[in-house]
Design a protein around this motif. Structure first.
Motif, PDB file in Angstrom:
ATOM      1  N   UNK A   9      -0.005   2.645   2.790  1.00 14.66           N
ATOM      2  CA  UNK A   9      -0.378   2.044   1.508  1.00 14.66           C
ATOM      3  C   UNK A   9       0.492   2.564   0.394  1.00 14.66           C
ATOM      4  N   UNK A  10      -0.135   3.036  -0.666  1.00 19.48           N
ATOM      5  CA  UNK A  10       0.602   3.507  -1.829  1.00 19.48           C
ATOM      6  C   UNK A  10       1.130   2.348  -2.646  1.00 19.48           C
ATOM      7  N   UNK A  11       1.818   2.674  -3.711  1.00 21.90           N
ATOM      8  CA  UNK A  11       2.370   1.650  -4.609  1.00 21.90           C
ATOM      9  C   UNK A  11       3.258   0.671  -3.854  1.00 21.90           C
ATOM     10  N   UNK A  12       3.985   1.132  -2.872  1.00 22.35           N
ATOM     11  CA  UNK A  12       4.876   0.297  -2.067  1.00 22.35           C
ATOM     12  C   UNK A  12       4.185  -1.007  -1.657  1.00 22.35           C
ATOM     13  N   UNK A  13       2.960  -0.914  -1.150  1.00 21.35           N
ATOM     14  CA  UNK A  13       2.263  -2.074  -0.578  1.00 21.35           C
ATOM     15  C   UNK A  13       1.244  -2.728  -1.516  1.00 21.35           C
ATOM     16  N   UNK A  14       1.255  -2.373  -2.780  1.00 18.03           N
ATOM     17  CA  UNK A  14       0.282  -2.982  -3.691  1.00 18.03           C
ATOM     18  C   UNK A  14       0.720  -4.375  -4.121  1.00 18.03           C
ATOM     19  N   UNK A  15      -0.292  -5.191  -4.395  1.00 12.47           N
ATOM     20  CA  UNK A  15      -0.103  -6.553  -4.897  1.00 12.47           C
ATOM     21  C   UNK A  15      -0.628  -6.616  -6.322  1.00 12.47           C
ATOM     22  N   UNK A  16       0.002  -7.436  -7.126  1.00 12.50           N
ATOM     23  CA  UNK A  16      -0.520  -7.663  -8.472  1.00 12.50           C
ATOM     24  C   UNK A  16      -1.497  -8.818  -8.397  1.00 12.50           C
ATOM     25  N   UNK A  17      -2.742  -8.567  -8.760  1.00 13.29           N
ATOM     26  CA  UNK A  17      -3.786  -9.600  -8.790  1.00 13.29           C
ATOM     27  C   UNK A  17      -3.778 -10.228 -10.184  1.00 13.29           C
ATOM     28  N   UNK A  18      -3.299 -11.467 -10.265  1.00 14.14           N
ATOM     29  CA  UNK A  18      -3.170 -12.145 -11.556  1.00 14.14           C
ATOM     30  C   UNK A  18      -4.511 -12.339 -12.249  1.00 14.14           C
ATOM     31  N   UNK A  19      -5.577 -12.501 -11.486  1.00  8.57           N
ATOM     32  CA  UNK A  19      -6.890 -12.753 -12.081  1.00  8.57           C
ATOM     33  C   UNK A  19      -7.490 -11.501 -12.711  1.00  8.57           C
ATOM     34  N   UNK A  20      -7.362 -10.386 -12.024  1.00  9.69           N
ATOM     35  CA  UNK A  20      -7.951  -9.153 -12.554  1.00  9.69           C
ATOM     36  C   UNK A  20      -6.952  -8.326 -13.359  1.00  9.69           C
ATOM     37  N   UNK A  21      -5.651  -8.614 -13.185  1.00  8.58           N
ATOM     38  CA  UNK A  21      -4.626  -7.836 -13.865  1.00  8.58           C
ATOM     39  C   UNK A  21      -4.452  -6.451 -13.274  1.00  8.58           C
ATOM     40  N   UNK A  49      -5.227   2.216   7.576  1.00  7.34           N
ATOM     41  CA  UNK A  49      -5.924   1.664   6.401  1.00  7.34           C
ATOM     42  C   UNK A  49      -5.169   2.039   5.124  1.00  7.34           C
ATOM     43  N   UNK A  50      -4.904   1.047   4.292  1.00  5.02           N
ATOM     44  CA  UNK A  50      -4.120   1.289   3.083  1.00  5.02           C
ATOM     45  C   UNK A  50      -4.944   2.039   2.046  1.00  5.02           C
ATOM     46  N   UNK A  51      -4.318   3.075   1.484  1.00  5.24           N
ATOM     47  CA  UNK A  51      -4.937   3.888   0.451  1.00  5.24           C
ATOM     48  C   UNK A  51      -3.933   4.169  -0.649  1.00  5.24           C
ATOM     49  N   UNK A  52      -4.440   4.286  -1.851  1.00  9.38           N
ATOM     50  CA  UNK A  52      -3.663   4.913  -2.909  1.00  9.38           C
ATOM     51  C   UNK A  52      -3.644   6.383  -2.556  1.00  9.38           C
ATOM     52  N   UNK A  77       9.267   7.055  10.144  1.00 10.66           N
ATOM     53  CA  UNK A  77       9.227   6.870   8.691  1.00 10.66           C
ATOM     54  C   UNK A  77       7.782   6.604   8.317  1.00 10.66           C
ATOM     55  N   UNK A  78       7.277   7.382   7.359  1.00 11.53           N
ATOM     56  CA  UNK A  78       5.919   7.201   6.853  1.00 11.53           C
ATOM     57  C   UNK A  78       6.033   6.640   5.438  1.00 11.53           C
ATOM     58  N   UNK A  79       5.520   5.432   5.240  1.00 12.41           N
ATOM     59  CA  UNK A  79       5.492   4.832   3.902  1.00 12.41           C
ATOM     60  C   UNK A  79       4.180   5.273   3.262  1.00 12.41           C
ATOM     61  N   UNK A  80       4.294   5.946   2.116  1.00 15.23           N
ATOM     62  CA  UNK A  80       3.182   6.712   1.551  1.00 15.23           C
ATOM     63  C   UNK A  80       3.197   6.577   0.033  1.00 15.23           C
ATOM     64  N   UNK A  81       2.065   6.734  -0.583  1.00  9.84           N
ATOM     65  CA  UNK A  81       2.006   6.797  -2.039  1.00  9.84           C
ATOM     66  C   UNK A  81       2.709   8.040  -2.547  1.00  9.84           C
ATOM     67  N   UNK A  82       3.325   7.927  -3.712  1.00  9.89           N
ATOM     68  CA  UNK A  82       4.153   9.023  -4.214  1.00  9.89           C
ATOM     69  C   UNK A  82       3.356  10.155  -4.854  1.00  9.89           C
ATOM     70  N   UNK A  83       2.147   9.896  -5.315  1.00  3.99           N
ATOM     71  CA  UNK A  83       1.410  10.933  -6.050  1.00  3.99           C
ATOM     72  C   UNK A  83       1.061  12.149  -5.212  1.00  3.99           C
ATOM     73  N   UNK A 101      10.615  13.313  10.775  1.00  8.23           N
ATOM     74  CA  UNK A 101       9.631  12.526  10.037  1.00  8.23           C
ATOM     75  C   UNK A 101      10.089  12.451   8.584  1.00  8.23           C
ATOM     76  N   UNK A 102      10.253  11.231   8.089  1.00  9.45           N
ATOM     77  CA  UNK A 102      10.706  11.007   6.724  1.00  9.45           C
ATOM     78  C   UNK A 102       9.639  10.216   5.983  1.00  9.45           C
ATOM     79  N   UNK A 103       9.137  10.794   4.904  1.00  9.56           N
ATOM     80  CA  UNK A 103       8.184  10.100   4.046  1.00  9.56           C
ATOM     81  C   UNK A 103       8.936   9.439   2.906  1.00  9.56           C
ATOM     82  N   UNK A 104       8.550   8.225   2.581  1.00 11.23           N
ATOM     83  CA  UNK A 104       9.137   7.499   1.461  1.00 11.23           C
ATOM     84  C   UNK A 104       8.068   6.626   0.834  1.00 11.23           C
ATOM     85  N   UNK A 105       8.386   6.067  -0.291  1.00  5.95           N
ATOM     86  CA  UNK A 105       7.444   5.206  -1.000  1.00  5.95           C
ATOM     87  C   UNK A 105       8.182   4.462  -2.090  1.00  5.95           C
TER      88      UNK A 105
END
Length: 161
Positions: A9-21, A49-52, A77-83, A101-105
């Motif tokens: 998950x993380x920002x990498x996989x987030x979608x912008x929901x136009x209805x909720x902003x 499971x995708x998580x922030x 490669x682990x795609x992960x949130x940056x925080x 093992x390489x983490x990126x986001x």
């Protein structure tokens, strides 16, 4: 040689929901990202499971570690949130797996214009095949050892500690 990609998950996989902003999770972007990156080696994609990453707990980090442990591939490669990427990297580093093992986001979601997601992903996939066994973070066209990295929130980049 093959490559395992673990999506968390993380920002990498987030979608912008136009209805909720708001930025939310939907279907993952990685199948498209893998196609766009034109990776020619065998790739195994595992979507957790995708998580922030701010919502990750110890159990989530242990699940990522278990996925790395049981993977047949030696390059991951682990795609992960940056925080909290460095916290997960520390768990993986302490496990001392005989794998690379390489983490990126991404700082900007993949589907948003000017995102860094595709570049960071391709960079991480390339270096995961060439670095010696260990745990690394790949962000901003730089490679960091898991125990010598921090996120500079003011600048929006990763740097050595």
């Amino acid at each position: 040689m093959s490559l395992r990609i673990i999506a968390t998950g993380g920002t990498f996989d987030k979608h912008y929901d136009e209805l909720s902003g708001k930025l939310t999770f939907g279907n993952g972007h990685l199948p498209e990202v893998i196609r766009r990156a034109r990776i020619t080696m065998p790739v195994q994609l595992e979507q957790l499971p995708f998580l922030d990453s701010l919502e990750m707990h110890d159990a989530d980090r242990q699940r990522i570690c278990a996925c790395c442990l049981r993977a047949d591939e030696k390059s991951i490669v682990v795609v992960h949130g940056t925080d909290t990427m460095q916290e997960t990297a520390a768990v993986l580093g302490a496990a001392q797996l005989r794998k690379t093992i390489v983490l990126t986001g991404a700082m900007i979601p993949y589907e948003v214009q000017h995102s860094d997601a595709l570049f960071n992903f391709g960079f991480a996939c390339g270096i995961a095949q060439t670095l010696p066994h260990g745990v690394y973070i790949a962000m901003n066209a730089r490679i960091f050892a898991w125990d010598n990295v921090k996120k500079n929130r003011a600048e929006g980049v990763f740097e050595t500690t």
